[in-house]
Design a protein around this motif. Structure first.
Motif, PDB file in Angstrom:
ATOM      1  N   ILE A  27       2.665 -36.210  24.512  1.00  0.00           N
ATOM      2  CA  ILE A  27       3.237 -37.195  23.599  1.00  0.00           C
ATOM      3  C   ILE A  27       2.140 -38.085  23.045  1.00  0.00           C
ATOM      4  O   ILE A  27       1.251 -38.519  23.780  1.00  0.00           O
ATOM      5  N   GLN A  28       2.206 -38.341  21.733  1.00  0.00           N
ATOM      6  CA  GLN A  28       1.299 -39.298  21.113  1.00  0.00           C
ATOM      7  C   GLN A  28       2.091 -40.495  20.623  1.00  0.00           C
ATOM      8  O   GLN A  28       3.162 -40.356  20.039  1.00  0.00           O
ATOM      9  N   PRO A  42      -3.337 -44.425  16.306  1.00  0.00           N
ATOM     10  CA  PRO A  42      -2.961 -44.223  17.706  1.00  0.00           C
ATOM     11  C   PRO A  42      -2.941 -45.539  18.470  1.00  0.00           C
ATOM     12  O   PRO A  42      -3.734 -46.445  18.204  1.00  0.00           O
ATOM     13  N   THR A  84      -1.049 -44.262  27.655  1.00  0.00           N
ATOM     14  CA  THR A  84      -1.730 -43.391  26.704  1.00  0.00           C
ATOM     15  C   THR A  84      -3.237 -43.630  26.736  1.00  0.00           C
ATOM     16  O   THR A  84      -3.711 -44.701  27.123  1.00  0.00           O
ATOM     17  N   TRP A 140      -2.530 -40.543  23.323  1.00  0.00           N
ATOM     18  CA  TRP A 140      -1.887 -39.398  23.973  1.00  0.00           C
ATOM     19  C   TRP A 140      -1.620 -39.656  25.444  1.00  0.00           C
ATOM     20  O   TRP A 140      -2.407 -40.294  26.142  1.00  0.00           O
ATOM     21  N   THR A 180       5.754 -30.964  22.715  1.00  0.00           N
ATOM     22  CA  THR A 180       4.868 -31.903  22.016  1.00  0.00           C
ATOM     23  C   THR A 180       5.714 -32.811  21.145  1.00  0.00           C
ATOM     24  O   THR A 180       6.556 -32.348  20.390  1.00  0.00           O
ATOM     25  N   SER A 181       5.489 -34.118  21.243  1.00  0.00           N
ATOM     26  CA  SER A 181       6.276 -35.054  20.461  1.00  0.00           C
ATOM     27  C   SER A 181       5.423 -36.265  20.098  1.00  0.00           C
ATOM     28  O   SER A 181       4.290 -36.409  20.553  1.00  0.00           O
ATOM     29  N   ARG A 182       5.993 -37.144  19.259  1.00  0.00           N
ATOM     30  CA  ARG A 182       5.293 -38.335  18.805  1.00  0.00           C
ATOM     31  C   ARG A 182       6.271 -39.500  18.742  1.00  0.00           C
ATOM     32  O   ARG A 182       7.438 -39.325  18.403  1.00  0.00           O
ATOM     33  N   SER A 207       6.355 -29.305  18.371  1.00  0.00           N
ATOM     34  CA  SER A 207       7.205 -30.369  17.846  1.00  0.00           C
ATOM     35  C   SER A 207       7.569 -30.036  16.407  1.00  0.00           C
ATOM     36  O   SER A 207       6.696 -29.884  15.559  1.00  0.00           O
ATOM     37  N   MET A 239      -1.091 -37.428  12.719  1.00  0.00           N
ATOM     38  CA  MET A 239      -0.958 -36.537  13.863  1.00  0.00           C
ATOM     39  C   MET A 239      -2.296 -36.278  14.542  1.00  0.00           C
ATOM     40  O   MET A 239      -2.353 -35.938  15.712  1.00  0.00           O
TER      41      MET A 239
END
Length: 507
Positions: free
Chosen positions: A33-34, A42, A57, A62, A98-100, A285, A397
């Motif tokens: 995950i970011q 970020p 993170t 991340w 994978t997600s954000r 994702s 991303m």
């Protein structure tokens, strides 16, 4: 919804990412995950919470976890200076999800609870009657924000655009306005804060983004336990200076949303994902973001289980609309991405009942971007210190974050090759106050380029052969950009173009 204790710090601490499971004996999967802010930068040091476990993170925003137990979880993400955010993930056996998560900064005011107050902020008006809170304090703190759902900040809206109507019917929703409000009083010693809920209705007015149907639109609040938006009543639509505004009378504070259900849907079913060499990628994702409506579709079915088994990923989108179809996957060697605009056909299909009647994509090819590290040194003659925050990347991303050492040197790992990137510097928090941090380094690059005197600088970089140098704790080769000199006082600042050829990213 209950906001966790959030105290405004003058130091940058980044969004909460809490996902840690230990000692799991059952089937497991992996999670990557970011966490980013609304400008795509970020957030490092963020804390994410799920089932009383947490993880923070890294500098790139991340948090990665191996051996997470299989199941569906609503993750709470917290960070000082930002509204809490929530994302629901489904972890599958032996697959990587994978997600954000995007976070929205809040505004803060102090007010007298014994008097009537009209508090105005960006895109929101809050009318608080006198004695609306049971408190003996002479002054309270209110934190609030309205999300611009017509722009990139739409992603900061918690949940997955899934709701439950007053009738109990599950629906996908299209947003016209989102906001969050929280009020706190300080404890006697001033060390802690206590969140308060109103005992009288509080009136909120927000401008609408888009044109809903009718003069009354459903009002929803976010349920942090289920990850769903729950219909709570209706918003009255009025006009002001030629623009539609919505008025809501709130009996409690939470995330609130002005939405209309999307009654007709069309399914987009991607049956499998591969890289350019035909290697299968597990659970990237995937999302579909509306270009002519305010909505994002995710492949996680939060409100009902599919009636049919659907391999790959399937999303329901608004029919007869334009969307950006995006897919993303990351591992230790680089990034994989797909993005394309597409026009959706008319409705009559859904992922739950008949995905084969929608848009079926047997294989979606994701382009691979191997990652390298980038090192160099910064020298800005009119800077107040030699330490800088660094943001490097072409797209939110892939954006990476780091800090310079005392001599201005830096080294950033996992920078994607094969795409144009921008390297931006801003002075660290110790050199300037919180407001300049909020409005300068996190402002859109396009706006910064026209703001004289702002603490930033950038250049573009394309992939190149790397040299035999590695950042600490990195297996990757590095590209050395050398000494970068400039001045914050110049409107155009400085820029440097670097031509790059893809090279071996390992030792």
């Amino acid at each position: 919804m209950r906001l966790m204790n959030m105290r405004l710090h003058t130091t940058i601490s980044l969004i909460t990412l809490l996902l840690f499971f230990a000692g799991c004996d059952g089937p497991t999967g992996s999670v990557s995950i970011q966490v980013i802010d609304v400008f795509g930068h970020p957030l490092s040091g963020a804390r994410l919470t799920v089932k009383r476990h947490s993880r923070e993170t890294d500098h790139g925003g991340w948090a990665m976890l191996d051996r997470a137990p299989v199941g569906r979880y609503t993750i709470e993400v917290m960070h000082p200076g930002y509204l809490p955010s929530y994302r629901t993930l489904e972890i599958k056996t032996n697959e990587t999800v994978t997600s954000r998560v995007m976070m929205q900064p809040y505004e803060q005011r102090e007010f007298r609870p014994d008097k009537k107050n009209l508090i105005t902020g960006k895109g929101i008006e809050i009318e608080i009657p006198a004695h609306a809170f049971e408190t003996s304090k002479k002054e309270l703190t209110i934190r609030f924000a309205s999300v611009d759902v017509s722009g990139p900040a739409l992603e900061a809206m918690p949940g997955e655009f899934a709701g439950r109507e007053l009738t109990g019917r599950s629906s996908q929703i299209e947003s016209f306005g989102v906001w969050n409000i929280a009020v706190f009083e300080k404890e006697k010693d001033g060390s802690n804060e206590k969140e308060l809920q109103p005992v009288k209705s509080v009136t909120v007015r927000v401008p609408l983004h888009g044109k809903p149907q009718g003069k009354s639109v459903p009002l929803w609040s976010f349920d942090t336990k289920t990850g769903l938006w729950i219909e709570q009543g209706a918003v009255v639509i009025g006009s002001r200076s030629g623009k539609d505004w919505g008025r809501a009378d709130l009996k409690h504070f939470s995330w609130w949303n002005i939405d209309q259900p999307i009654r007709n849907k069309v399914a987009i079913w991607v049956q499998s994902f591969e890289d350019e060499k035909g290697t299968k990628l597990f659970t990237p994702s995937m999302s579909g973001r509306g270009k002519d409506y305010n909505g994002i579709s995710y492949p996680y079915d939060l409100y009902s289980k599919p009636a049919v088994a659907v391999p790959g990923s399937c999303i329901d989108v608004k029919p007869g609309a334009a969307i950006d179809l995006n897919a993303f996957f990351a591992d230790s060697d680089g990034y994989y991405a797909y993005s394309a605009e597409m026009a959706t056909p008319t409705g009559g299909s859904s992922c739950q009942l008949n995905p084969e009647a929608g848009v079926v994509i047997p294989v979606l090819k994701l382009k691979r971007y191997p990652s390298v590290c980038v090192r160099g040194r910064v020298k800005i003659k009119d800077a107040r210190s030699s330490r800088f925050e660094i943001y490097l990347g072409a797209h939110e991303m892939f954006r990476r974050h780091g800090k310079t050492d005392r001599d201005g040197s830096f080294c950033i790992n996992h920078v994607p090759t094969g795409m144009k990137s921008r390297l931006m510097f801003s002075e660290t928090e110790s050199s300037w106050n919180f407001l300049s941090r909020l409005f300068s380094p996190f402002a859109p690059l396009e706006a910064q380029l026209h703001s004289e005197g702002r603490p930033y600088a950038y250049f573009t970089i394309e992939p190149d052969d790397t040299v035999a140098f590695t950042c600490e704790r990195s297996y990757q080769r590095c590209y050395d950009v050398g000494l970068l000199e400039g001045s914050f006082g110049q409107p155009a600042i400085w820029r440097k173009e670097i031509e790059v050829m893809p090279g071996d990213t390992r030792r």
